[in-house]
Design an enzyme around this catalytic site. Structure first.
Site, PDB file in Angstrom:
ATOM      1  N   ASP A 171       3.526 -10.227   6.280  1.00  0.00           N
ATOM      2  CA  ASP A 171       2.647  -9.054   6.322  1.00  0.00           C
ATOM      3  C   ASP A 171       1.191  -9.436   6.026  1.00  0.00           C
ATOM      4  O   ASP A 171       0.317  -8.568   5.941  1.00  0.00           O
ATOM      5  CB  ASP A 171       3.144  -7.910   5.418  1.00  0.00           C
ATOM      6  CG  ASP A 171       3.775  -8.369   4.122  1.00  0.00           C
ATOM      7  OD1 ASP A 171       3.661  -9.564   3.780  1.00  0.00           O
ATOM      8  OD2 ASP A 171       4.373  -7.518   3.420  1.00  0.00           O
ATOM      9  N   HIS A 212       2.165  -8.733  -0.546  1.00  0.00           N
ATOM     10  CA  HIS A 212       2.203  -7.944  -1.790  1.00  0.00           C
ATOM     11  C   HIS A 212       2.672  -8.791  -2.965  1.00  0.00           C
ATOM     12  O   HIS A 212       3.465  -9.721  -2.793  1.00  0.00           O
ATOM     13  CB  HIS A 212       3.174  -6.764  -1.626  1.00  0.00           C
ATOM     14  CG  HIS A 212       2.838  -5.858  -0.479  1.00  0.00           C
ATOM     15  ND1 HIS A 212       3.478  -5.942   0.743  1.00  0.00           N
ATOM     16  CD2 HIS A 212       1.929  -4.859  -0.373  1.00  0.00           C
ATOM     17  CE1 HIS A 212       2.986  -5.006   1.562  1.00  0.00           C
ATOM     18  NE2 HIS A 212       2.040  -4.346   0.915  1.00  0.00           N
ATOM     19  N   ASP A 264       4.484 -13.384   0.527  1.00  0.00           N
ATOM     20  CA  ASP A 264       4.356 -12.020   1.051  1.00  0.00           C
ATOM     21  C   ASP A 264       2.959 -11.505   0.672  1.00  0.00           C
ATOM     22  O   ASP A 264       2.395 -11.912  -0.341  1.00  0.00           O
ATOM     23  CB  ASP A 264       5.446 -11.143   0.422  1.00  0.00           C
ATOM     24  CG  ASP A 264       5.522  -9.746   1.006  1.00  0.00           C
ATOM     25  OD1 ASP A 264       6.384  -9.505   1.860  1.00  0.00           O
ATOM     26  OD2 ASP A 264       4.697  -8.883   0.594  1.00  0.00           O
ATOM     27  N   HIS A 277      10.216  -6.917  -4.772  1.00  0.00           N
ATOM     28  CA  HIS A 277       9.718  -5.830  -5.643  1.00  0.00           C
ATOM     29  C   HIS A 277      10.796  -5.311  -6.602  1.00  0.00           C
ATOM     30  O   HIS A 277      10.477  -4.557  -7.522  1.00  0.00           O
ATOM     31  CB  HIS A 277       9.190  -4.662  -4.812  1.00  0.00           C
ATOM     32  CG  HIS A 277       7.980  -4.983  -3.999  1.00  0.00           C
ATOM     33  ND1 HIS A 277       6.813  -5.464  -4.561  1.00  0.00           N
ATOM     34  CD2 HIS A 277       7.742  -4.917  -2.663  1.00  0.00           C
ATOM     35  CE1 HIS A 277       5.909  -5.670  -3.605  1.00  0.00           C
ATOM     36  NE2 HIS A 277       6.457  -5.351  -2.437  1.00  0.00           N
TER      37      HIS A 277
HETATM   38  C1  SP5 Z   1       8.608  -6.054   0.900  1.00  0.00           C
HETATM   39  C2  SP5 Z   1       7.303  -5.352   1.121  1.00  0.00           C
HETATM   40  O1  SP5 Z   1       6.444  -5.867   1.848  1.00  0.00           O
HETATM   41  N1  SP5 Z   1       7.149  -4.143   0.563  1.00  0.00           N
HETATM   42  C3  SP5 Z   1       5.935  -3.429   0.707  1.00  0.00           C
HETATM   43  C4  SP5 Z   1       6.034  -1.981   0.359  1.00  0.00           C
HETATM   44  C5  SP5 Z   1       4.724  -1.302   0.533  1.00  0.00           C
HETATM   45  N2  SP5 Z   1       4.832   0.114   0.443  1.00  0.00           N
HETATM   46  C6  SP5 Z   1       3.636   0.839   0.203  1.00  0.00           C
HETATM   47  C7  SP5 Z   1       2.600   0.587   1.245  1.00  0.00           C
HETATM   48  C8  SP5 Z   1       1.261   1.181   0.884  1.00  0.00           C
HETATM   49  C9  SP5 Z   1       0.295   0.958   1.998  1.00  0.00           C
HETATM   50  N3  SP5 Z   1      -1.014   1.319   1.619  1.00  0.00           N
HETATM   51  C10 SP5 Z   1      -2.030   0.906   2.557  1.00  0.00           C
HETATM   52  C11 SP5 Z   1      -3.241   0.358   1.862  1.00  0.00           C
HETATM   53  C12 SP5 Z   1      -3.946  -0.605   2.770  1.00  0.00           C
HETATM   54  N4  SP5 Z   1      -4.946  -1.349   2.060  1.00  0.00           N
HETATM   55 ZN    ZN Z   2       4.959  -7.198   1.498  1.00  0.00          ZN
END
Ligand code: SP5
Ligand code: ZN
Length: 361
Positions: A303, A217, A215, A174
């Site tokens: 994840d 995300h 990942d 990120h």
């Molecule tokens: C490296 C990595 O995996 N970073 C991820 C950071 C995420 N931080 C914000 C998480 C927001 C979670 N929201 C939950 C929504 C579920 N659909």
């Molecule tokens: Zn992630």
């Protein structure tokens, strides 16, 4: 398989973050690293050779091939400037961000207060900077650099597709050229890519590298860093419409000479399971083969697991070795770097699954 790690990566240990408006224990904890390290070192077949990176390795030049000098300088000084200004000793946390709907700005970070600078160099609230953060993020980048060097060395001496695992933590995908967010401060994968490309200065052509980001995300930072670069192909499988929310659409395909060198493969939240994931991974694999890179860098997040506390795909543990086997089929020298994954009970097992699948056992 060689596994590069550093005990200094454990130093970064912020107490809390805010999730859905609520303060909770920080999910990106040092224990994640311990879990993965233990799973690999306890492998009954002893397939993993753990090697700690040399703390003396000077990687500032490697970092500056990816990140701007003012950003790295900010990261180094952020905590002490913050405390000097009266900020809480627990760590730096932004309060306000420059917003695209509030121009015009005359932004000179050098003239800002420490708290303003914290918002200028960060895009969310999940990257607190504690007293030990800089040491840990430098150690994590050092792990990436050393692993890249070892991959280049190994590739020159063996014929079989070769793999190395960089046990990086904090993660990196990120983090952009001049911004942290999403638990990421320095983009370890991007730093490794530049090391692979610059390792053999006499090479006739600059090596081409593909980044496969698995990942959950979208790796907004990796995308930004290589967006107009045709020597790096970035492909990501990630959840559509989840964090980081504003990037990761399939229309983002690169710009300038980097057009067609960025491929986003968003997948639906809640319904994505093993088979749909693997079918999409095959599309990514095909695109990587078409690009014909010299190296593959894998941003390895787990994840995507069904019980991950902040994500919502439905992958199960047996899927991870199938992912690793498909990556092996690409037949490329491969550098894996650790990114996300927050289900502590199976974190080690799932990461090891990918690596086991790659090795082929
Ligand atoms: C490296 C990595 O995996 N970073 C991820 C950071 C995420 N931080 C914000 C998480 C927001 C979670 N929201 C939950 C929504 C579920 N659909
Ligand atoms: Zn992630």
């Amino acid at each position: 398989m060689l596994v590069v790690h550093s005990p200094l990566c454990l130093l970064h240990d912020p107490p809390t973050e805010i999730l859905s408006g609520k303060p909770v224990p920080y999910k990106e904890s040092p224990d994640r690293l311990v879990r993965v390290r233990n799973a690999l070192s306890n492998d009954p077949q002893r397939k993993y050779e753990l090697t700690a990176v040399d703390d003396g390795l000077d990687i500032l030049p490697d970092i500056l091939r990816v990140h701007s000098e003012d950003y790295v300088f900010y990261l180094r000084r952020a905590y002490s400037d913050w405390v000097e200004e009266g900020g809480d000793k627990q760590g730096v946390l932004p309060e306000s961000f420059p917003h695209p709907k509030l121009p015009p700005y005359k932004l000179d970070p050098a003239k800002m207060s420490a708290i303003a600078r914290a918002g200028y160099y960060c895009f969310d609230l999940s990257c607190p900077i504690t007293e030990d953060t800089f040491e840990a993020i430098m150690a994590s980048a050092r792990v990436a650099v050393r692993a890249a060097q070892l991959l280049v060395d190994g590739t020159q001496s063996t014929a079989a597709p070769h793999g190395i695992f960089a046990l990086t933590r904090p993660p990196g995908h990120h983090a952009g050229t001049g911004v942290c967010g999403g638990y990421c401060y320095l983009n370890n994968a991007a730093i490794a890519v530049r090391c692979l490309q610059d390792a053999v200065p006499s090479a006739a052509a600059k090596p081409r590298v593909a980044i496969l980001d698995i990942d959950y995300h979208h790796g907004n930072g990796s995308q930004e860093i290589f967006y107009s670069d045709d020597s790096v192909f970035y492909v990501s499988l990630h959840a559509e419409g989840d964090y980081p929310y504003f990037t990761g659409s399939s229309v983002e395909e690169g710009e300038g000479s980097g057009v067609k060198c960025n491929l986003n493969l968003p997948l639906p939240q809640h319904t994505t399971g093993n088979e749909q994931y693997l079918a999409t991974l095959d599309l990514a694999g095909k695109a990587i083969s078409d690009y014909s890179p010299d190296y593959l860098v894998v941003s390895l997040g787990v994840d995507t697991y069904k019980d991950d506390p902040i994500c919502c795909f439905n992958l199960t543990t047996p899927c991870y070795s199938r992912i690793g086997a498909r990556i092996r089929e690409l037949g490329l020298p491969t550098l894996f770097l650790f990114e996300g994954g927050y289900c502590m009970e199976v974190l080690g097992e799932n990461v090891k699954g990918v690596l086991d699948g790659f090795i082929g056992s």
